[in-house]
Motif scaffolding. Structure first.
Motif, PDB file in Angstrom:
ATOM      1  N   ASP A  45      -0.393  -3.964 -31.662  1.00 49.79           N
ATOM      2  CA  ASP A  45       0.070  -4.494 -32.827  1.00 49.79           C
ATOM      3  C   ASP A  45       1.384  -3.616 -33.154  1.00 49.79           C
ATOM      4  O   ASP A  45       2.004  -3.451 -34.380  1.00 49.79           O
ATOM      5  N   GLN A  46       1.855  -2.885 -32.046  1.00 42.89           N
ATOM      6  CA  GLN A  46       3.162  -2.001 -32.079  1.00 42.89           C
ATOM      7  C   GLN A  46       3.847  -2.339 -30.977  1.00 42.89           C
ATOM      8  O   GLN A  46       3.414  -2.211 -29.858  1.00 42.89           O
ATOM      9  N   LEU A  47       5.188  -2.435 -31.329  1.00 40.80           N
ATOM     10  CA  LEU A  47       6.274  -2.925 -30.136  1.00 40.80           C
ATOM     11  C   LEU A  47       6.593  -1.472 -29.559  1.00 40.80           C
ATOM     12  O   LEU A  47       6.788  -0.308 -30.080  1.00 40.80           O
TER      13      LEU A  47
ATOM     14  N   ASN B 247      -2.042  -8.050 -30.734  1.00 37.16           N
ATOM     15  CA  ASN B 247      -3.400  -7.769 -30.136  1.00 37.16           C
ATOM     16  C   ASN B 247      -3.816  -8.889 -29.381  1.00 37.16           C
ATOM     17  O   ASN B 247      -4.998  -8.910 -29.399  1.00 37.16           O
ATOM     18  N   SER B 248      -3.030  -9.455 -28.816  1.00 36.52           N
ATOM     19  CA  SER B 248      -3.316 -10.893 -28.173  1.00 36.52           C
ATOM     20  C   SER B 248      -2.988 -10.565 -26.660  1.00 36.52           C
ATOM     21  O   SER B 248      -1.884 -10.265 -26.214  1.00 36.52           O
TER      22      SER B 248
ATOM     23  N   LEU C  23      -5.183 -17.849 -25.521  1.00 30.09           N
ATOM     24  CA  LEU C  23      -4.834 -16.360 -25.889  1.00 30.09           C
ATOM     25  C   LEU C  23      -6.258 -15.818 -26.287  1.00 30.09           C
ATOM     26  O   LEU C  23      -7.244 -16.583 -27.052  1.00 30.09           O
ATOM     27  N   LYS C  24      -6.493 -14.385 -26.199  1.00 28.41           N
ATOM     28  CA  LYS C  24      -7.749 -13.809 -26.777  1.00 28.41           C
ATOM     29  C   LYS C  24      -7.108 -12.681 -27.537  1.00 28.41           C
ATOM     30  O   LYS C  24      -6.233 -12.076 -26.969  1.00 28.41           O
ATOM     31  N   ASN C  25      -7.735 -12.522 -28.862  1.00 32.64           N
ATOM     32  CA  ASN C  25      -7.298 -11.231 -29.517  1.00 32.64           C
ATOM     33  C   ASN C  25      -8.490 -10.131 -29.253  1.00 32.64           C
ATOM     34  O   ASN C  25      -9.340 -10.311 -29.315  1.00 32.64           O
TER      35      ASN C  25
ATOM     36  N   LYS D 192     -11.328 -13.387 -30.782  1.00 36.62           N
ATOM     37  CA  LYS D 192     -11.259 -14.641 -31.374  1.00 36.62           C
ATOM     38  C   LYS D 192     -10.065 -15.269 -30.221  1.00 36.62           C
ATOM     39  O   LYS D 192      -9.168 -14.848 -29.931  1.00 36.62           O
ATOM     40  N   LYS D 193     -10.555 -16.289 -29.718  1.00 35.91           N
ATOM     41  CA  LYS D 193      -9.406 -17.376 -28.847  1.00 35.91           C
ATOM     42  C   LYS D 193      -8.681 -18.149 -29.619  1.00 35.91           C
ATOM     43  O   LYS D 193      -9.146 -19.100 -30.336  1.00 35.91           O
TER      44      LYS D 193
END
Ligand code: NAP
Length: 322
Positions: free
Chosen positions: A188-190, A211-212, A230-232, A237-238
């Motif tokens: 969740d950070q670039l 987060n994916s 995608l999957k988190n 969660k998909k």
């Protein structure tokens, strides 16, 4: 005993063939060891629209084939589908001088040469999905600058994967054409530089998906990209996103492993040269193109460096004779 070559060019992308054109025109009769992907990365893209001199764009394969023919016209020779398995670039440590020609093992044979131009390029890092390779050039791409402007991506949602400067740069570039750009990043950070990250996150057309990871690219059955699964990684969660293209920008890996311990390189394998020349730490060995350049990585910049490497090699050989 085979003759000692003046210059062996290792690699046959834009840098390699341009070096071959210049070295051949300097009468050095260069030998090009093409590697397994003759023509380099450009042959994995479709239309190249930003190489100067082609107002309508040019097919990547054709551009490389033309460069090859141009080099051969002036006397360059090529060993196709050949790879350098080992390179002995030893230099006498006390004098810093080379006592013998460089010895390259090419498909099990020794090739001796007075100088070498390393133009081995870099490969795109891949996600490693089966659907990724099946849909390559059919909506999955590794170069926004090359493929972003293609009609198939116009006014459509696109997905960029990655969180570094390349991913941000590609995503921002793609906003010119896409209806929306989803940036899918595994954290969740670039990782990208602050200025690039801020520019990206402020863009109204960009939607980060944090987060994916991409689990699958759709739709192999249709032979075109229609979306991503995608999957988190935090919630497990998909989800699915509909898109017309997937731009994978998760870094590059220079193909320089065989030179480790001989040619100076940075921690990620990019060869170090004495800017603004193409001279490496080994006298008589020059390096150019994407195995050196971690910043621009364009066909035209690789060609420019290939030209410089040939001129450097020519001057080096002339100085050895004097
Ligand atoms: P990079 O900085 O190595 O970033 C690669 C990104 O891809 C990272 O965010 C990484 O995630 C992600 N990643 C790696 N493997 C992955 C995988 N298997 N699945 C999903 N994500 C994955 O590469 P880059 O962006 O190509 O940049 C390379 C260098 O060139 C950097 O030094 C960069 O600053 C420079 N560059 C500069 C410019 C510019 O200044 N204009 C433009 C482009 C590149 P993590 O963050 O979680 O590791």
């Amino acid at each position: 005993m085979t003759e000692i070559e003046n210059v062996v060019i290792i690699g046959s992308g834009c840098a390699g063939w341009t070096a071959a054109i210049y070295a051949a025109r300097a009468n050095l009769k260069p030998l090009v060891i093409t590697g397994t992907l003759t023509g380099g990365l450009l042959t994995t893209t479709s239309i190249v629209e930003n190489y100067p001199g082609f107002p309508e764009g040019v097919d990547g394969n054709k551009l490389m084939e033309d460069m090859k023919q141009q080099a051969e016209r002036f006397g360059a020779r090529a060993r196709f589908n050949s790879v350098v398995e080992n390179a002995d670039l030893s230099v006498d440590a006390s004098s810093g001088r080379r006592e013998q020609p460089f010895r390259l093992t090419v498909d099990g044979e020794i090739v001796e040469t007075r100088s070498a131009i390393v133009a081995v390029g870099a490969g795109h890092r891949r996600l490693g999905l089966e659907s990724e390779s099946k849909l390559e050039k059919k909506g999955v791409t590794y170069c926004a600058t090359c493929d972003g402007p293609l009609p198939v991506f116009r006014n459509k949602p696109l997905v960029v994967v990655g969180g570094g400067d390349s991913a941000c740069e590609e995503a921002i570039y793609l906003t010119r054409f896409a209806s929306k750009v989803f940036l899918v990043h595994r954290r969740d950070q670039l990782r990208a530089s602050r200025i690039m990250a801020e520019r990206l996150l402020a863009h109204p057309k960009v939607q980060p998906v944090w987060n994916s990871v991409v689990e699958d690219i759709l739709d192999v059955a249709k032979d075109e990209v229609t979306g991503v699964k995608l999957k988190n990684v935090k919630t497990r969660k998909k989800t699915e996103i509909a898109c017309a293209g997937v731009f994978v920008a998760i870094g590059h890996a220079p193909n320089t492993l065989i030179f480790k311990g001989q040619i100076e390189m940075d921690e990620t394998g990019y060869l170090q040269v004495k800017h603004p020349t193409t001279q490496t730490n080994v006298p008589g060995v020059f390096a150019c193109g994407d195995c050196v350049d971690r910043i621009y990585r364009q066909a035209i910049t690789a060609a420019g460096m290939g030209c410089a490497a040939a001129i450097d090699a020519e001057r080096y050989l002339a100085a050895q004779k004097a």
